[in-house]
Scaffold this motif. Structure first.
Motif, short mmCIF file in Angstrom:
data_model
loop_
_atom_site.label_atom_id
_atom_site.label_comp_id
_atom_site.label_asym_id
_atom_site.label_seq_id
_atom_site.Cartn_x
_atom_site.Cartn_y
_atom_site.Cartn_z
N TRP A 1 0.85 -1.20 0.00
CA TRP A 1 0.00 0.00 0.00
C TRP A 1 0.88 1.25 0.00
N GLY A 2 0.34 2.32 -0.56
CA GLY A 2 0.96 3.63 -0.42
C GLY A 2 0.42 4.32 0.81
N GLU A 3 1.31 4.80 1.65
CA GLU A 3 0.90 5.39 2.92
C GLU A 3 -0.02 6.58 2.74
N ALA A 4 0.14 7.32 1.62
CA ALA A 4 -0.63 8.54 1.41
C ALA A 4 -1.85 8.32 0.50
N ASP A 5 -2.36 7.08 0.48
CA ASP A 5 -3.52 6.76 -0.37
C ASP A 5 -4.73 7.60 0.06
N ARG A 6 -5.30 8.35 -0.90
CA ARG A 6 -6.49 9.16 -0.63
C ARG A 6 -7.75 8.57 -1.25
N VAL A 7 -7.63 7.35 -1.79
CA VAL A 7 -8.80 6.69 -2.38
C VAL A 7 -9.30 5.57 -1.46
N ILE A 8 -8.38 4.68 -1.06
CA ILE A 8 -8.71 3.62 -0.10
C ILE A 8 -7.71 3.74 1.05
N PRO A 9 -8.17 3.82 2.30
CA PRO A 9 -7.24 4.08 3.41
C PRO A 9 -6.14 3.03 3.53
N ALA A 10 -4.92 3.49 3.77
CA ALA A 10 -3.79 2.57 3.94
C ALA A 10 -3.98 1.67 5.16
N SER A 11 -4.82 2.09 6.09
CA SER A 11 -5.09 1.25 7.27
C SER A 11 -5.70 -0.10 6.89
N HIS A 12 -6.31 -0.18 5.71
CA HIS A 12 -6.89 -1.44 5.26
C HIS A 12 -5.82 -2.51 5.04
N ALA A 13 -4.57 -2.09 4.84
CA ALA A 13 -3.49 -3.06 4.65
C ALA A 13 -3.41 -4.02 5.83
N HIS A 14 -3.75 -3.51 7.00
CA HIS A 14 -3.62 -4.32 8.21
C HIS A 14 -4.84 -5.21 8.46
N HIS A 15 -5.78 -5.21 7.50
CA HIS A 15 -6.89 -6.16 7.53
C HIS A 15 -6.53 -7.42 6.75
N ALA A 16 -5.29 -7.50 6.28
CA ALA A 16 -4.86 -8.64 5.48
C ALA A 16 -4.99 -9.94 6.28
N PRO A 17 -5.18 -11.07 5.59
CA PRO A 17 -5.33 -12.34 6.30
C PRO A 17 -4.06 -12.71 7.06
N PRO A 18 -4.19 -13.47 8.14
CA PRO A 18 -3.01 -13.90 8.90
C PRO A 18 -2.00 -14.59 8.00
N GLY A 19 -0.73 -14.26 8.19
CA GLY A 19 0.32 -14.86 7.38
C GLY A 19 0.69 -14.05 6.15
N ALA A 20 -0.16 -13.08 5.79
CA ALA A 20 0.16 -12.25 4.63
C ALA A 20 1.33 -11.33 4.95
N LYS A 21 2.16 -11.09 3.97
CA LYS A 21 3.26 -10.14 4.13
C LYS A 21 2.74 -8.75 3.75
N VAL A 22 2.78 -7.81 4.68
CA VAL A 22 2.19 -6.48 4.48
C VAL A 22 3.29 -5.42 4.47
N THR A 23 3.28 -4.57 3.44
CA THR A 23 4.24 -3.47 3.34
C THR A 23 3.49 -2.19 3.00
N VAL A 24 3.71 -1.14 3.80
CA VAL A 24 3.15 0.18 3.52
C VAL A 24 4.31 1.11 3.19
#
Length: 372
Positions: free
Chosen positions: A322-345
């Motif tokens: 995710w891009g931290e400065a996303d103004r279309v879909i909140p970057a906080s949604h990255a942390h809704h990823a399923p367990p085990g997913a590799k998440v990078t903001v």
């Protein structure tokens, strides 16, 4: 004549249609030591601006290209060489440099192909080696395969890549197979059937991420892995002003502030980018089609479907970027990823992370694919 110890910096080829670029400004000075991947010169194309990164480490001995100069792909921009290489050798190298014939030969392979899927003609592109599980790139709402212009060639160095224009987008027919994610994911599966691809790594951006997630849920045997990029489908919130603005904008003046929502750096929105989007939006049926799609997927400023929240237990490896400065879909949604997913903001990027942070994104995607 060979010139050992000299490394050329050349005009890159970004995307399937790029033929030339204009030097917007050097970011380093002659005499500076350059590291691999360091941005060294800004280049403007007819689509977007980006920084050329150093292909190798070394000392920048000569800037060949001048600010404002427009040069073809693979033209010489500068020269890296250690101090023991003489100025005379560098002069000779520059004088004898010829844009490689391969730059012309590449045009022999058509940039795009078309296939009919359920009565809808689909533009797509295929690049890279024949061996290996292909990587399928799916763009978002209102986008096209050109959204991946900084990524396809980088991944095609090691794996086959495929990018398509979704139905009603880009140069595919302005028709829809339906307006739900299930309709669109089913269409993507039939597209893969039509081009003879039984299984793929799938990279989806925004709406394309939600389509990719739905495909993984309904046909997990066809999805080797998922990378979700600023993806829909991981939460309810979405910027309805962006969606509505994109659907209704009918002029450059109206469209420009809407498209600026996509980037952390709004200066990346070029006149050509806006003109290309307006040309697409003026095709018969496109506005009505986008309105129908937005009404189905994003009514009332909410995402109607969130399939990426259901991926746990699918058995499909997932990475989220995710891009931290996303103004279309909140970057906080990255942390809704399923367990085990590799998440990078990634800082310094908005909704179009794969364009604004292309080098970082490509490295993350290569790493993800290597682990799957």
């Amino acid at each position: 004549m060979a010139h050992t110890g000299i490394t050329p910096i050349v005009m890159p080829k970004w995307g399937l249609e790029m033929r030339e670029g204009t030097i917007a400004g050097w970011l380093v000075e002659e005499g500076m030591r350059i590291e691999v991947g360091q941005p060294i010169v800004d280049v403007e194309t007819d689509k977007i601006s980006n920084a050329v990164e150093a292909p190798d480490p070394g000392l920048l001995r000569r800037k060949v290209a001048k600010d404002g100069e427009t040069l073809p792909v693979k033209a010489l921009l500068g020269v890296l060489a250690e101090p023991e290489v003489s100025d005379a050798d560098i002069d000779a190298y520059i004088a004898s440099y010829v844009v490689p014939a391969a730059a012309e030969g590449e045009d022999e392979q058509p940039a795009f192909a078309w296939v009919e899927v359920g009565g809808i003609r689909v533009r797509h592109a295929r690049r890279g080696p024949e061996a290996g599980t292909p990587v399928l790139f799916i763009h978002g709402f209102g986008g096209d395969l050109g959204n991946w212009l900084f990524n396809l060639d980088a991944i095609a160095e090691t794996l086959p890549v495929i990018a398509l224009d979704l139905p009603g987008h880009g140069q595919s027919d302005p028709k829809l197979p339906g307006t739900t994610l299930t309709d669109l994911a089913g269409f993507v599966a039939r597209f893969l059937d039509a081009i003879g691809v039984p299984r793929a790594h799938v990279v989806g951006h925004s709406m394309g991420g939600a389509i990719a997630a739905r495909l993984a849920l309904e046909a997990p045997q066809r999805v080797a892995s998922l990378m979700l990029v600023n993806s829909a489908g991981l939460g309810g919130e979405i910027n309805t002003d962006y969606i509505e603005g994109f659907v209704t904008a009918a002029s450059r003046r109206e469209l420009k502030p809407v498209i600026e929502h996509l980037f952390a750096d709004p200066s990346l929105v070029t006149r050509q980018l806006l003109d290309d989007l307006l040309k697409y939006k003026r095709l018969d049926g496109v506005t009505e089609l986008l309105r129908a799609l937005s009404a189905s997927l994003f009514a009332g400023g909410r995402q109607a479907e969130q399939p990426a929240l259901e991926l746990e237990g699918s058995g499909v490896p997932v990475a989220v970027v995710w891009g931290e400065a996303d103004r279309v879909i909140p970057a906080s949604h990255a942390h809704h990823a399923p367990p085990g997913a590799k998440v990078t903001v990634l800082p310094g990027a908005g909704h179009m992370t794969m364009m604004e942070k292309a080098s970082d994104f490509n490295a993350l995607l290569r790493g993800h694919l290597a682990e799957c």
